[in-house]
Design a protein around this motif. Structure first.
Motif, PDB file in Angstrom:
ATOM      1  N   ASP A 121      92.412  42.618  25.928  1.00  0.00           N
ATOM      2  CA  ASP A 121      92.689  43.287  24.669  1.00  0.00           C
ATOM      3  C   ASP A 121      92.400  44.778  24.825  1.00  0.00           C
ATOM      4  O   ASP A 121      91.369  45.174  25.382  1.00  0.00           O
ATOM      5  N   LEU A 122      93.282  45.628  24.328  1.00  0.00           N
ATOM      6  CA  LEU A 122      93.121  47.074  24.498  1.00  0.00           C
ATOM      7  C   LEU A 122      91.839  47.562  23.837  1.00  0.00           C
ATOM      8  O   LEU A 122      91.153  48.431  24.381  1.00  0.00           O
ATOM      9  N   ASP A 123      91.509  47.020  22.675  1.00  0.00           N
ATOM     10  CA  ASP A 123      90.268  47.434  22.018  1.00  0.00           C
ATOM     11  C   ASP A 123      89.061  47.128  22.889  1.00  0.00           C
ATOM     12  O   ASP A 123      88.114  47.916  22.949  1.00  0.00           O
ATOM     13  N   TYR A 124      89.097  45.994  23.582  1.00  0.00           N
ATOM     14  CA  TYR A 124      87.999  45.631  24.477  1.00  0.00           C
ATOM     15  C   TYR A 124      87.894  46.642  25.622  1.00  0.00           C
ATOM     16  O   TYR A 124      86.799  47.110  25.960  1.00  0.00           O
ATOM     17  N   VAL A 125      89.022  46.980  26.206  1.00  0.00           N
ATOM     18  CA  VAL A 125      89.024  47.925  27.327  1.00  0.00           C
ATOM     19  C   VAL A 125      88.522  49.286  26.870  1.00  0.00           C
ATOM     20  O   VAL A 125      87.713  49.930  27.557  1.00  0.00           O
ATOM     21  N   GLN A 126      88.978  49.732  25.723  1.00  0.00           N
ATOM     22  CA  GLN A 126      88.565  51.050  25.240  1.00  0.00           C
ATOM     23  C   GLN A 126      87.079  51.089  24.900  1.00  0.00           C
ATOM     24  O   GLN A 126      86.464  52.153  24.909  1.00  0.00           O
ATOM     25  N   THR A 127      86.499  49.944  24.621  1.00  0.00           N
ATOM     26  CA  THR A 127      85.066  49.874  24.322  1.00  0.00           C
ATOM     27  C   THR A 127      84.227  49.745  25.583  1.00  0.00           C
ATOM     28  O   THR A 127      83.140  50.320  25.683  1.00  0.00           O
ATOM     29  N   HIS A 128      84.733  48.997  26.571  1.00  0.00           N
ATOM     30  CA  HIS A 128      83.929  48.649  27.741  1.00  0.00           C
ATOM     31  C   HIS A 128      84.281  49.422  29.017  1.00  0.00           C
ATOM     32  O   HIS A 128      83.439  49.559  29.903  1.00  0.00           O
ATOM     33  N   VAL A 129      85.516  49.875  29.144  1.00  0.00           N
ATOM     34  CA  VAL A 129      85.900  50.642  30.336  1.00  0.00           C
ATOM     35  C   VAL A 129      85.827  52.119  29.964  1.00  0.00           C
ATOM     36  O   VAL A 129      86.812  52.732  29.548  1.00  0.00           O
ATOM     37  N   ARG A 130      84.646  52.710  30.090  1.00  0.00           N
ATOM     38  CA  ARG A 130      84.419  54.064  29.601  1.00  0.00           C
ATOM     39  C   ARG A 130      83.700  54.962  30.607  1.00  0.00           C
ATOM     40  O   ARG A 130      83.299  56.071  30.271  1.00  0.00           O
ATOM     41  N   ASP A 131      83.540  54.470  31.833  1.00  0.00           N
ATOM     42  CA  ASP A 131      83.009  55.328  32.893  1.00  0.00           C
ATOM     43  C   ASP A 131      84.159  56.133  33.486  1.00  0.00           C
ATOM     44  O   ASP A 131      85.206  55.572  33.824  1.00  0.00           O
ATOM     45  N   VAL A 132      83.961  57.429  33.634  1.00  0.00           N
ATOM     46  CA  VAL A 132      85.019  58.330  34.098  1.00  0.00           C
ATOM     47  C   VAL A 132      84.512  59.163  35.266  1.00  0.00           C
ATOM     48  O   VAL A 132      83.466  59.815  35.171  1.00  0.00           O
ATOM     49  N   ARG A 133      85.264  59.136  36.356  1.00  0.00           N
ATOM     50  CA  ARG A 133      84.987  60.042  37.476  1.00  0.00           C
ATOM     51  C   ARG A 133      86.152  61.027  37.580  1.00  0.00           C
ATOM     52  O   ARG A 133      87.297  60.630  37.861  1.00  0.00           O
ATOM     53  N   ILE A 143      84.554  69.994  29.614  1.00  0.00           N
ATOM     54  CA  ILE A 143      85.116  68.665  29.888  1.00  0.00           C
ATOM     55  C   ILE A 143      84.053  67.594  29.681  1.00  0.00           C
ATOM     56  O   ILE A 143      84.309  66.554  29.065  1.00  0.00           O
ATOM     57  N   LEU A 144      82.851  67.839  30.170  1.00  0.00           N
ATOM     58  CA  LEU A 144      81.762  66.874  29.967  1.00  0.00           C
ATOM     59  C   LEU A 144      81.475  66.691  28.482  1.00  0.00           C
ATOM     60  O   LEU A 144      81.246  65.560  28.016  1.00  0.00           O
ATOM     61  N   LYS A 145      81.479  67.769  27.750  1.00  0.00           N
ATOM     62  CA  LYS A 145      81.235  67.689  26.310  1.00  0.00           C
ATOM     63  C   LYS A 145      82.314  66.852  25.630  1.00  0.00           C
ATOM     64  O   LYS A 145      82.015  66.015  24.754  1.00  0.00           O
ATOM     65  N   SER A 146      83.566  67.067  26.036  1.00  0.00           N
ATOM     66  CA  SER A 146      84.668  66.291  25.446  1.00  0.00           C
ATOM     67  C   SER A 146      84.537  64.814  25.786  1.00  0.00           C
ATOM     68  O   SER A 146      84.690  63.948  24.911  1.00  0.00           O
ATOM     69  N   LEU A 147      84.254  64.512  27.056  1.00  0.00           N
ATOM     70  CA  LEU A 147      84.106  63.108  27.455  1.00  0.00           C
ATOM     71  C   LEU A 147      83.023  62.421  26.641  1.00  0.00           C
ATOM     72  O   LEU A 147      83.206  61.288  26.162  1.00  0.00           O
ATOM     73  N   GLN A 148      81.904  63.087  26.478  1.00  0.00           N
ATOM     74  CA  GLN A 148      80.808  62.489  25.723  1.00  0.00           C
ATOM     75  C   GLN A 148      81.161  62.323  24.254  1.00  0.00           C
ATOM     76  O   GLN A 148      80.801  61.323  23.636  1.00  0.00           O
ATOM     77  N   SER A 149      81.908  63.268  23.696  1.00  0.00           N
ATOM     78  CA  SER A 149      82.295  63.165  22.284  1.00  0.00           C
ATOM     79  C   SER A 149      83.261  62.011  22.057  1.00  0.00           C
ATOM     80  O   SER A 149      83.348  61.475  20.944  1.00  0.00           O
ATOM     81  N   TRP A 150      83.987  61.611  23.122  1.00  0.00           N
ATOM     82  CA  TRP A 150      84.913  60.485  23.035  1.00  0.00           C
ATOM     83  C   TRP A 150      84.262  59.171  23.496  1.00  0.00           C
ATOM     84  O   TRP A 150      84.949  58.164  23.676  1.00  0.00           O
ATOM     85  N   SER A 151      82.964  59.204  23.727  1.00  0.00           N
ATOM     86  CA  SER A 151      82.182  58.026  24.142  1.00  0.00           C
ATOM     87  C   SER A 151      82.495  57.568  25.569  1.00  0.00           C
ATOM     88  O   SER A 151      82.357  56.382  25.885  1.00  0.00           O
ATOM     89  N   TYR A 152      82.909  58.494  26.422  1.00  0.00           N
ATOM     90  CA  TYR A 152      83.040  58.195  27.846  1.00  0.00           C
ATOM     91  C   TYR A 152      81.765  58.630  28.568  1.00  0.00           C
ATOM     92  O   TYR A 152      81.033  59.508  28.098  1.00  0.00           O
ATOM     93  N   ARG A 153      81.520  58.020  29.727  1.00  0.00           N
ATOM     94  CA  ARG A 153      80.341  58.346  30.518  1.00  0.00           C
ATOM     95  C   ARG A 153      80.787  58.952  31.857  1.00  0.00           C
ATOM     96  O   ARG A 153      81.440  58.274  32.657  1.00  0.00           O
ATOM     97  N   PRO A 154      80.443  60.213  32.135  1.00  0.00           N
ATOM     98  CA  PRO A 154      80.843  60.838  33.400  1.00  0.00           C
ATOM     99  C   PRO A 154      80.011  60.322  34.570  1.00  0.00           C
ATOM    100  O   PRO A 154      78.783  60.281  34.507  1.00  0.00           O
ATOM    101  N   VAL A 155      80.703  59.907  35.612  1.00  0.00           N
ATOM    102  CA  VAL A 155      80.061  59.352  36.809  1.00  0.00           C
ATOM    103  C   VAL A 155      80.437  60.206  38.014  1.00  0.00           C
ATOM    104  O   VAL A 155      81.620  60.443  38.272  1.00  0.00           O
ATOM    105  N   MET A 156      79.433  60.648  38.751  1.00  0.00           N
ATOM    106  CA  MET A 156      79.688  61.471  39.924  1.00  0.00           C
ATOM    107  C   MET A 156      79.272  60.729  41.191  1.00  0.00           C
ATOM    108  O   MET A 156      79.710  59.622  41.409  1.00  0.00           O
TER     109      MET A 156
END
Length: 229
Positions: A121-133, A143-156
């Motif tokens: 389900d897309l809602d599930y993915v948008q809730t759970h797949v939120r790590d971004v490299r 960019i980091l500020k935007s990612l965090q405001s959209w509930s994404y987690r930046p991974v390096m």
């Protein structure tokens, strides 16, 4: 031009400067996270999965949306094995080239590709797949500020052996094994660049780290360990 010797220096500079990214985890236990960028690939990723199955270890994959669309069955096989999935953008275009609205669309488009390929389900993915490299590890504070405001987690990362240049299996493995520490976050590639060697390289790295007593965790587990400190 190979920059492999520079990455450990960059990590030591950037990690304290941008603490809200996941770079590694400060832990006493011998744990490590294996991550793979630029996939899924129709040949390289299935070969890699055989190695991960062989050792029964988890890994984390940062996917390109266009590659998910090209190899949906491979993406589904990765997900069904319980490996962790994150976002690497839709087509490896650097995030600095986007306006904020276009970047958000880029990430949502990648999530949609994952939902369709993995039958989720897309809602599930948008809730759970939120790590971004970010592609090429390039980002700005905005960019980091935007990612965090959209509930994404930046991974390096903390270990970057530059495998995409194909310096050789032994060279990549040696770079990883010489740099790895408790809580390290290792970046390898199973896509078009570097993926041809990824299965053999991973086999060599995993075998050696297991002999050293390391356990393997996902990016999600590394987040939890990092926040627990």
């Amino acid at each position: 031009m190979q920059l492999a010797p520079v990455y450990p220096i960059l990590y030591r500079i950037l990690q304290p400067t941008f603490p809200y990214c996941l770079w590694s985890a400060r832990v006493k236990e011998p744990i490590v996270a294996l991550t793979f960028d630029d996939g899924p690939h129709p040949q390289h990723t299935p070969q890699l999965l055989k190695v991960l199955d062989k050792y029964d270890i988890p890994a984390s994959f940062f996917w390109l949306g266009v590659c998910v669309e090209r190899s949906p069955e491979v993406a589904k096989a990765v997900y069904q094995r319980g490996h962790w999935v994150g976002l690497h953008g839709y087509n490896h275009q650097m995030f600095t080239s986007f306006t904020a609205p276009i970047l958000k669309q880029n990430l949502v488009k990648t999530q949609l590709a994952i939902a369709q390929a993995c039958k989720l389900d897309l809602d599930y993915v948008q809730t759970h797949v939120r790590d971004v490299r970010p592609p090429n590890g390039v980002f700005t504070p905005q960019i980091l500020k935007s990612l965090q405001s959209w509930s994404y987690r930046p991974v390096m990362w903390s270990v970057v052996p530059e495998d995409w240049l194909l310096p050789g299996i032994a060279v990549v493995a040696q770079r990883v094994l010489s740099q790895v520490r408790n809580g390290s976050l290792i970046v390898l590639h199973d896509g078009m660049f570097g993926g041809a060697d990824v299965a053999q390289t991973t086999d060599l790295i995993v075998k050696n780290l297991l002999q050293r007593g390391f356990n393997f965790v996902t990016v999600e587990q590394l987040w939890q360990l990092s926040q627990a400190v």
